[in-house]
Design a protein around this motif. Structure first.
Motif, PDB file in Angstrom:
ATOM      1  N   ALA A 162       0.836  -1.202   0.000  1.00  0.00           N
ATOM      2  CA  ALA A 162       0.000   0.000   0.000  1.00  0.00           C
ATOM      3  C   ALA A 162       0.873   1.256   0.000  1.00  0.00           C
ATOM      4  N   ILE A 163       1.938   1.236   0.771  1.00  0.00           N
ATOM      5  CA  ILE A 163       2.842   2.384   0.824  1.00  0.00           C
ATOM      6  C   ILE A 163       3.561   2.557  -0.518  1.00  0.00           C
ATOM      7  N   ILE A 164       4.006   1.450  -1.109  1.00  0.00           N
ATOM      8  CA  ILE A 164       4.679   1.514  -2.414  1.00  0.00           C
ATOM      9  C   ILE A 164       3.737   2.091  -3.474  1.00  0.00           C
ATOM     10  N   VAL A 165       2.501   1.605  -3.497  1.00  0.00           N
ATOM     11  CA  VAL A 165       1.527   2.083  -4.488  1.00  0.00           C
ATOM     12  C   VAL A 165       1.177   3.548  -4.222  1.00  0.00           C
ATOM     13  N   MET A 166       1.099   3.950  -2.971  1.00  0.00           N
ATOM     14  CA  MET A 166       0.825   5.349  -2.635  1.00  0.00           C
ATOM     15  C   MET A 166       1.973   6.240  -3.105  1.00  0.00           C
ATOM     16  N   LEU A 167       3.210   5.791  -2.914  1.00  0.00           N
ATOM     17  CA  LEU A 167       4.362   6.549  -3.400  1.00  0.00           C
ATOM     18  C   LEU A 167       4.334   6.662  -4.929  1.00  0.00           C
ATOM     19  N   ALA A 168       3.940   5.593  -5.604  1.00  0.00           N
ATOM     20  CA  ALA A 168       3.805   5.641  -7.064  1.00  0.00           C
ATOM     21  C   ALA A 168       2.743   6.655  -7.458  1.00  0.00           C
ATOM     22  N   SER A 169       1.654   6.712  -6.698  1.00  0.00           N
ATOM     23  CA  SER A 169       0.595   7.680  -6.952  1.00  0.00           C
ATOM     24  C   SER A 169       1.115   9.108  -6.841  1.00  0.00           C
ATOM     25  N   VAL A 170       1.864   9.382  -5.791  1.00  0.00           N
ATOM     26  CA  VAL A 170       2.421  10.719  -5.585  1.00  0.00           C
ATOM     27  C   VAL A 170       3.405  11.059  -6.695  1.00  0.00           C
ATOM     28  N   LEU A 171       4.252  10.122  -7.058  1.00  0.00           N
ATOM     29  CA  LEU A 171       5.238  10.351  -8.117  1.00  0.00           C
ATOM     30  C   LEU A 171       4.545  10.627  -9.454  1.00  0.00           C
ATOM     31  N   LEU A 172       3.552   9.827  -9.803  1.00  0.00           N
ATOM     32  CA  LEU A 172       2.822  10.053 -11.054  1.00  0.00           C
ATOM     33  C   LEU A 172       2.108  11.402 -11.054  1.00  0.00           C
ATOM     34  N   GLY A 173       1.533  11.769  -9.907  1.00  0.00           N
ATOM     35  CA  GLY A 173       0.883  13.074  -9.793  1.00  0.00           C
ATOM     36  C   GLY A 173       1.873  14.210  -9.974  1.00  0.00           C
ATOM     37  N   TYR A 174       3.052  14.077  -9.405  1.00  0.00           N
ATOM     38  CA  TYR A 174       4.094  15.093  -9.548  1.00  0.00           C
ATOM     39  C   TYR A 174       4.545  15.217 -11.002  1.00  0.00           C
ATOM     40  N   ILE A 175       4.761  14.081 -11.652  1.00  0.00           N
ATOM     41  CA  ILE A 175       5.182  14.107 -13.054  1.00  0.00           C
ATOM     42  C   ILE A 175       4.084  14.716 -13.930  1.00  0.00           C
ATOM     43  N   ALA A 176       2.827  14.406 -13.645  1.00  0.00           N
ATOM     44  CA  ALA A 176       1.704  14.991 -14.395  1.00  0.00           C
ATOM     45  C   ALA A 176       1.708  16.506 -14.245  1.00  0.00           C
ATOM     46  N   TYR A 177       1.927  16.980 -13.024  1.00  0.00           N
ATOM     47  CA  TYR A 177       1.968  18.419 -12.785  1.00  0.00           C
ATOM     48  C   TYR A 177       3.131  19.073 -13.533  1.00  0.00           C
ATOM     49  N   GLN A 178       4.299  18.448 -13.508  1.00  0.00           N
ATOM     50  CA  GLN A 178       5.458  18.995 -14.219  1.00  0.00           C
ATOM     51  C   GLN A 178       5.212  19.043 -15.735  1.00  0.00           C
ATOM     52  N   GLU A 179       4.585  18.002 -16.269  1.00  0.00           N
ATOM     53  CA  GLU A 179       4.246  17.997 -17.700  1.00  0.00           C
ATOM     54  C   GLU A 179       3.246  19.099 -18.023  1.00  0.00           C
ATOM     55  N   TYR A 180       2.266  19.289 -17.152  1.00  0.00           N
ATOM     56  CA  TYR A 180       1.282  20.346 -17.349  1.00  0.00           C
ATOM     57  C   TYR A 180       1.968  21.709 -17.352  1.00  0.00           C
ATOM     58  N   LYS A 181       2.868  21.941 -16.391  1.00  0.00           N
ATOM     59  CA  LYS A 181       3.600  23.214 -16.340  1.00  0.00           C
ATOM     60  C   LYS A 181       4.441  23.416 -17.594  1.00  0.00           C
ATOM     61  N   ARG A 182       5.104  22.350 -18.063  1.00  0.00           N
ATOM     62  CA  ARG A 182       5.949  22.454 -19.249  1.00  0.00           C
ATOM     63  C   ARG A 182       5.114  22.826 -20.468  1.00  0.00           C
ATOM     64  N   GLU A 183       3.980  22.160 -20.629  1.00  0.00           N
ATOM     65  CA  GLU A 183       3.129  22.437 -21.780  1.00  0.00           C
ATOM     66  C   GLU A 183       2.519  23.831 -21.700  1.00  0.00           C
ATOM     67  N   THR A 184       2.124  24.257 -20.507  1.00  0.00           N
ATOM     68  CA  THR A 184       1.567  25.604 -20.342  1.00  0.00           C
ATOM     69  C   THR A 184       2.616  26.655 -20.677  1.00  0.00           C
ATOM     70  N   LYS A 185       3.836  26.447 -20.221  1.00  0.00           N
ATOM     71  CA  LYS A 185       4.930  27.381 -20.515  1.00  0.00           C
ATOM     72  C   LYS A 185       5.213  27.411 -22.017  1.00  0.00           C
ATOM     73  N   LEU A 186       5.170  26.245 -22.655  1.00  0.00           N
ATOM     74  CA  LEU A 186       5.390  26.170 -24.094  1.00  0.00           C
ATOM     75  C   LEU A 186       4.351  26.995 -24.839  1.00  0.00           C
ATOM     76  N   VAL A 187       3.091  26.836 -24.459  1.00  0.00           N
ATOM     77  CA  VAL A 187       2.011  27.558 -25.130  1.00  0.00           C
ATOM     78  C   VAL A 187       2.160  29.063 -24.914  1.00  0.00           C
ATOM     79  N   GLU A 188       2.486  29.469 -23.699  1.00  0.00           N
ATOM     80  CA  GLU A 188       2.611  30.895 -23.394  1.00  0.00           C
ATOM     81  C   GLU A 188       3.806  31.546 -24.081  1.00  0.00           C
ATOM     82  N   SER A 189       4.881  30.801 -24.274  1.00  0.00           N
ATOM     83  CA  SER A 189       6.105  31.393 -24.836  1.00  0.00           C
ATOM     84  C   SER A 189       6.254  31.142 -26.336  1.00  0.00           C
TER      85      SER A 189
END
Length: 131
Positions: free
Chosen positions: A7-34
């Motif tokens: 459960a802890i391993i899967v929860m850590l995977a959840s947090v990691l995937l959420g973080y990567i999703a957020y970073q991808e969203y920021k990258r794409e938003t920055k790309l569109v704006e610039s």
């Protein structure tokens, strides 16, 4: 105890995937704006391995460029020679271009977020399971 470990391993995977999703969203938003939107024409599809990548021609500041879209590859090719597409152009380096589409800009963050949520609920289920 075994379920809690997983459960802890899967929860850590959840947090990691959420973080990567957020970073991808920021990258794409920055790309569109610039970036600058330009009209590009598909002039060829080149094959690299099993994927086809569109070759685009476009004009920026009265200079015509030819280049491969850095974010696009499919099998079979989804772009046809002669097709016009809207693309994002890096004004600092006009040879960098990405085709504008929902899947190219937001697809990866949404898919990663989906799997993050799935892992989160799986970890809750594992916490609830009895040994």
């Amino acid at each position: 105890m075994k379920n809690i470990f997983w459960a802890i391993i899967v929860m850590l995977a959840s947090v990691l995937l959420g973080y990567i999703a957020y970073q991808e969203y920021k990258r794409e938003t920055k790309l569109v704006e610039s970036s600058i939107e330009v009209d590009a024409e598909v002039i060829d599809n080149i094959r690299s391995g099993k994927m086809y990548h569109p070759i685009l021609t476009y004009t920026y500041k009265d200079v015509t460029y030819k280049g491969q879209a850095s974010n696009e590859g499919s099998n079979p090719s989804i772009y046809f020679v002669g097709e016009h597409v809207t693309a994002y152009l890096n004004s600092n380096n006009p040879s960098e271009i990405e085709i504008k589409s929902f899947m190219n800009q937001m697809g990866k963050p949404f898919i990663l977020l989906f799997f993050s949520i799935l892992c989160f609920f799986a970890s809750i289920r594992l916490f609830q399971m009895k040994e």
